[in-house]
Design an enzyme around this catalytic site. Structure first.
Site, short mmCIF file in Angstrom:
data_model
loop_
_atom_site.label_atom_id
_atom_site.label_comp_id
_atom_site.label_asym_id
_atom_site.label_seq_id
_atom_site.Cartn_x
_atom_site.Cartn_y
_atom_site.Cartn_z
N ARG A 68 -35.18 80.81 -120.57
CA ARG A 68 -34.72 81.76 -121.44
C ARG A 68 -33.35 82.32 -121.31
NH1 ARG A 68 -35.63 86.88 -121.68
NH2 ARG A 68 -36.52 86.90 -123.73
N ASP A 82 -32.58 92.97 -123.00
CA ASP A 82 -34.01 93.03 -122.14
C ASP A 82 -34.17 94.08 -121.37
OD1 ASP A 82 -35.08 90.89 -124.00
OD2 ASP A 82 -35.00 89.37 -122.40
#
Ligand code: ADE
Length: 255
Positions: free
Chosen positions: A154, A169
């Protein structure tokens, strides 16, 4: 990035990296994942990949030679240099910081153990790094490899779209704090109201609230992370206010 995975269950690796963000990265060739089965490189009628441990005791230990032949085959398939990473509970605990470093590599080779482990001589001679995904014992390294693959995939350029951006995040924001809470419609629900500030349209106030929630959550749930966070004066003030509200039984966050 290319990731080769040495495993007695290469289908597990193939399938577990076939969905969602990682599956899409593979489809778009931003990530290549290739499984290698030591059993395909074992000799003899029984294609043995393991044997009893010297000194006795339970369990089986993976043999050097099938692993070595398997690793050689993976290296021949792509001669680009690649560190060999062994997934084991004895390894260094995986962090987002290490994930970020590994994600910059063009290639790595993951080794998944089964049974009691791998002959120590193979580890000493061929493994560059040992990684653990946590202080608990899995039946093999495959799940840990799938975790590591997901985490590095990712971060590859072009894998996440804007909406999925990794920048917000947990661990990725300033100071490596936990993420703030998120809300969507409806604003009003039997289980509570969305905080007014998020509906105010005041972007500075929203950013401040989110930063304060990140700080507060990290303080409540992972105080160890605050030691490393290098908080600014403004951060300390936000956290102080959060703690005061929390101590007063406020709605800053339920522990
Ligand atoms: N193999 C078995 N348990 C593991 C763990 N916790 N982390 C990495 N690999 C493992």
């Amino acid at each position: 990035m290319r990731i080769d995975v040495i495993s007695l269950f290469p289908e597990f690796i193939d399938q577990s990296t076939g969905f969602g963000v990682v599956g899409r990265a593979r489809e778009r060739d931003l990530l290549q994942v290739q499984g290698w089965n030591p059993r395909d490189h074992a000799t003899g009628n029984y294609r043995r990949v393991d044997d009893r441990p010297f000194g006795g005791g339970p369990g089986m230990v993976m043999l050097i030679e099938p692993l070595r032949a398997c690793l050689d085959a993976a290296r021949v398939a792509d001669p680009a240099p690649a560190p060999v990473v062994y997934l084991t509970p004895q390894g260094r605990p995986l962090t987002q910081a290490r994930v970020r470093e590994l994600a910059t590599l063009p290639r790595m080779i993951l080794l998944c153990g089964r049974y009691e482990g791998v002959d120590e001589r193979f580890l000493v001679n061929e493994v560059d790094e040992e990684i653990s995904i946590g202080d608990y014992v899995l039946s093999g390294g495959e799940l840990a490899a799938a975790v590591l693959i997901d985490a590095v995939a990712r971060l590859q350029d072009g894998v996440l779209n804007d909406a999925e951006s990794a920048a917000q995040d947990s661990f990725e924001g300033e100071g490596g704090l936990l993420d703030c809470p998120h809300y969507t419609h409806p604003a009003s629900h039997a289980w509570g109201e969305v905080p007014d500030v998020l509906r105010s349209g005041n972007h500075a106030a929203i950013a401040r609230w989110r930063r304060q929630q990140s700080l507060g959550r990290t303080w409540l749930r992972r105080p160890d992370l605050l030691d490393e966070a290098g908080l600014s004066k403004a951060d300390r003030k936000l956290l102080e206010a959060f703690r005061a509200e929390h101590a007063a039984g406020g709605k800053a966050e339920q522990p």
